[in-house]
Design a protein around this motif. Structure first.
Motif, PDB file in Angstrom:
ATOM      1  N   GLU A   1       0.813  -1.214   0.000  1.00  0.00           N
ATOM      2  CA  GLU A   1       0.000   0.000   0.000  1.00  0.00           C
ATOM      3  C   GLU A   1       0.847   1.266   0.000  1.00  0.00           C
ATOM      4  N   GLY A   2       1.948   1.230   0.734  1.00  0.00           N
ATOM      5  CA  GLY A   2       2.818   2.403   0.859  1.00  0.00           C
ATOM      6  C   GLY A   2       3.593   2.729  -0.405  1.00  0.00           C
ATOM      7  N   ARG A   3       3.579   1.786  -1.342  1.00  0.00           N
ATOM      8  CA  ARG A   3       4.276   2.047  -2.595  1.00  0.00           C
ATOM      9  C   ARG A   3       3.347   2.729  -3.601  1.00  0.00           C
ATOM     10  N   TYR A   4       2.076   2.810  -3.266  1.00  0.00           N
ATOM     11  CA  TYR A   4       1.102   3.427  -4.161  1.00  0.00           C
ATOM     12  C   TYR A   4       0.387   4.628  -3.555  1.00  0.00           C
ATOM     13  N   SER A   5       0.549   4.812  -2.250  1.00  0.00           N
ATOM     14  CA  SER A   5      -0.175   5.893  -1.584  1.00  0.00           C
ATOM     15  C   SER A   5       0.344   7.240  -2.068  1.00  0.00           C
ATOM     16  N   ARG A   6      -0.421   8.289  -1.726  1.00  0.00           N
ATOM     17  CA  ARG A   6       0.018   9.620  -2.104  1.00  0.00           C
ATOM     18  C   ARG A   6       0.182  10.460  -0.846  1.00  0.00           C
ATOM     19  N   PRO A   7       1.344  10.860  -0.451  1.00  0.00           N
ATOM     20  CA  PRO A   7       2.605  10.482  -1.085  1.00  0.00           C
ATOM     21  C   PRO A   7       2.970   9.039  -0.772  1.00  0.00           C
ATOM     22  N   THR A   8       3.901   8.484  -1.547  1.00  0.00           N
ATOM     23  CA  THR A   8       4.397   7.149  -1.212  1.00  0.00           C
ATOM     24  C   THR A   8       5.089   7.220   0.141  1.00  0.00           C
ATOM     25  N   LEU A   9       5.068   6.106   0.827  1.00  0.00           N
ATOM     26  CA  LEU A   9       5.486   6.106   2.228  1.00  0.00           C
ATOM     27  C   LEU A   9       6.923   5.627   2.438  1.00  0.00           C
ATOM     28  N   THR A  10       7.714   6.470   3.045  1.00  0.00           N
ATOM     29  CA  THR A  10       9.039   6.043   3.485  1.00  0.00           C
ATOM     30  C   THR A  10       8.854   5.044   4.619  1.00  0.00           C
ATOM     31  N   THR A  11       9.671   3.996   4.620  1.00  0.00           N
ATOM     32  CA  THR A  11       9.437   2.924   5.589  1.00  0.00           C
ATOM     33  C   THR A  11      10.713   2.141   5.864  1.00  0.00           C
ATOM     34  N   VAL A  12      10.635   1.303   6.882  1.00  0.00           N
ATOM     35  CA  VAL A  12      11.712   0.351   7.141  1.00  0.00           C
ATOM     36  C   VAL A  12      11.243  -0.991   6.612  1.00  0.00           C
ATOM     37  N   SER A  13      11.948  -1.475   5.607  1.00  0.00           N
ATOM     38  CA  SER A  13      11.548  -2.708   4.943  1.00  0.00           C
ATOM     39  C   SER A  13      12.056  -3.925   5.716  1.00  0.00           C
ATOM     40  N   LEU A  14      11.215  -4.957   5.781  1.00  0.00           N
ATOM     41  CA  LEU A  14      11.522  -6.069   6.694  1.00  0.00           C
ATOM     42  C   LEU A  14      11.911  -7.397   6.068  1.00  0.00           C
TER      43      LEU A  14
END
Lengths: 337, 337
Positions: B282-295
DNA sequence: TTGTAAGCGTTATCAC
DNA sequence: GTGATAACGCTTACAA
């Protein structure tokens, strides 16, 4: 080593039968006996072995929920409701993922899969109508179809009226004053029935409004994931004239489509209005929030479980069709300018 | 009525033992025998009864994946990977939902739940450390913990380094030049260890940067759903001075938080930068795309399944700790102005 | 009301 | 290499 009925019987100085009676709540057991047995059970921390019980009774107390992809929100939200509904009926749920693999689906249905530890299958299929028709005929495994609709009463199924739902969605876009209405989600193989029905609803709504059906405005989607919606929308946006509205066959497709619109420097709903189907939670928080056709998953889950339980209890019960209500929820993605 | 070994034996005019040998792929069977048996199997459409086999062998070939809520994207994406990984090891997966119910978790772990049809449990717990400690000691059910970290080597567990992950996330916000950095996700009961560790990483990163830890900037979240993130962010935005960055303990919290920022008439990342943890699609398509810690969920799933399978094969094998890699993925929600 | 015993369909231990 | 036969732990006639 876990304690068995025999161990309990020995300790309590009663027969194995009496222990079994107590455990399974049989009524005619004297209080003294029951007391003794319960004490022994406590002491040994005895728990019935479900496998042995199953071998004897033929019931596992488990249902299989078969979906293409569990991480697609619609399916995970459905799974949540199915697990809840199943618990109400005393069943647990095993989730199987077919991953768009027809062979895997066939295996499950025919019992070619050799590990069937469940009493019935809730099946959200990918298979074509024809395939399904002679599939389950070999096994007697109770089966309820989810989301599909048009199977001539051969199987229990609970679904929405896909034609109407698509019609309503399209109609909503028309009422907005949009005239170049595209659709995303037709399947390359037209034998999948859900997409087919949605296409039918889409086209009929256009025709009723006197809007010509434009083949270029209909884009297929191999799966119903965000990336598929994104790709399809990109293609649509390069058309001339470009669509001013898109009906997506699933919310997830719509999420991808919205992103494509933004990446093209356009806006939703001003340039392109977007509507989906499913009412996943994501669409209630996205920007803009997503207009959608809501499906009442708890209703679907409840009735599906109720049907499968009925069929497990009586395999001869007549197949039934349950149509779940649907409803267009207007949100920002189709708000009036 | 399905055919049994006995039926096949009768038809093929061999002993039941020989049929069993053929079915389970035993080597020392003469070709003529095998031929005859296979023919009979075909003819009767025989399939081994998995329940009977299980009763004999003690193996069900099933794993239970226990999560709080299957419709939380992190868990459904994890489930997908676990199902895939389990298939590689010849196991199937039953998904259990505890729904934040500690009692339900205890039941599953102690086997108080009477339907243990699986060989091992993959457990993404909600329970406190103390609770868990003496829980599984009664049963011998193989258990692997997911996502937790600090259990003194009593259990197998595969997790990320939560302290570091939170530290890295916070550090990223600091490097952006933000100074009023809030956090969402602490649990009311501080005994949950994952949130605790994330708080620890958050606070240590602040201290290292010489930024005072401001208690008002830390908001709890009862669960990790969008609505919880939304509510917490709303509260944060009403503070004076208001935060200029928010570290959310999960991506879903972050999605809710972003929505709250927009609803307050502010923007991400200009007014408030936001980072999450999980890297859900979801965070790769949201507006804005979401910065995250990938697991690296596939990694986690693979190792978790590998561990549980090892423990099923040898219950005495020493408990092991697997730390999955993590990585900050910078996207639009923390893009530089 | 309670005890005895016969399966449920496998796998595995013996013999041969 | 193959054939009897005893478990696995439970439910349920059938007896007592």
């Amino acid at each position: 080593m876990p304690a068995t009925l025999r161990d309990v019987a020995d300790l309590a100085q009663v027969s194995i039968r009496t222990v079994s009676n107590v455990v399974s709540g049989y009524e005619h057991v004297s209080d003294r006996m029951r007391e003794r047995v319960l004490h022994a059970i406590e002491q040994l921390d005895y728990r019935p072995n479900p496998v042995a019980r199953t071998l004897r009774t033929g019931r596992t107390g488990m249902l299989a929920l078969v979906v293409p992809e569990i991480d697609v929100p619609y399916f995970s939200e459905l799974a949540r409701d199915v697990i809840t509904a199943a618990a109400d009926f005393g069943y647990r749920v095993m989730i199987d993922q077919t991953g768009h693999d027809h062979e895997r689906e066939r295996e499950l249905l025919t019992g070619g899969d050799r590990t069937m530890l469940f009493d019935g299958i809730l099946f959200s299929p990918l298979v074509t109508k024809a395939e399904l028709l002679d599939m389950n005929s070999r096994t007697s495994m109770p089966l309820v179809l989810l989301g599909e609709h048009d199977f001539d009463g051969r199987y229990d199924h609970v679904a929405i009226d896909n034609v109407r739902a698509a019609h309503d969605a399209t109609r909503h876009l028309i009422d907005l004053g949009r005239t170049r209405i595209a659709a995303i989600g037709a399947q390359p193989q037209e034998s999948y029935s859900t997409p087919q029905q949605r296409t039918e609803g889409y086209e009929s709504a256009l025709r009723e409004a006197g809007i010509p059906v434009e083949p270029d405005y209909q884009r297929p989607a191999p799966h119903y994931r965000r990336a598929d919606g994104y790709d399809a929308a990109r293609a649509l946006l390069s058309l001339d004239p470009r669509p001013d509205a898109i009906f997506c066959y699933s919310d997830l497709l719509a999420m991808g489509a919205m992103r494509a619109v933004f990446d093209a420097g356009l806006s939703v709903p001003e340039d392109v209005a977007i509507i989906g189907i499913d009412d996943i939670e994501e669409g209630r928080y996205s920007r803009p929030t997503l207009t959608t056709v809501s499906l009442d998953t708890p209703f679907i889950a409840h009735h599906a479980v109720a049907r499968i339980v009925a069929r497990i209890d009586d395999p001869e019960v007549a197949a039934e069709e349950v149509i779940a209500p649907h409803q267009v929820l207007v949100r920002e993605s189709t708000a009036r300018g």
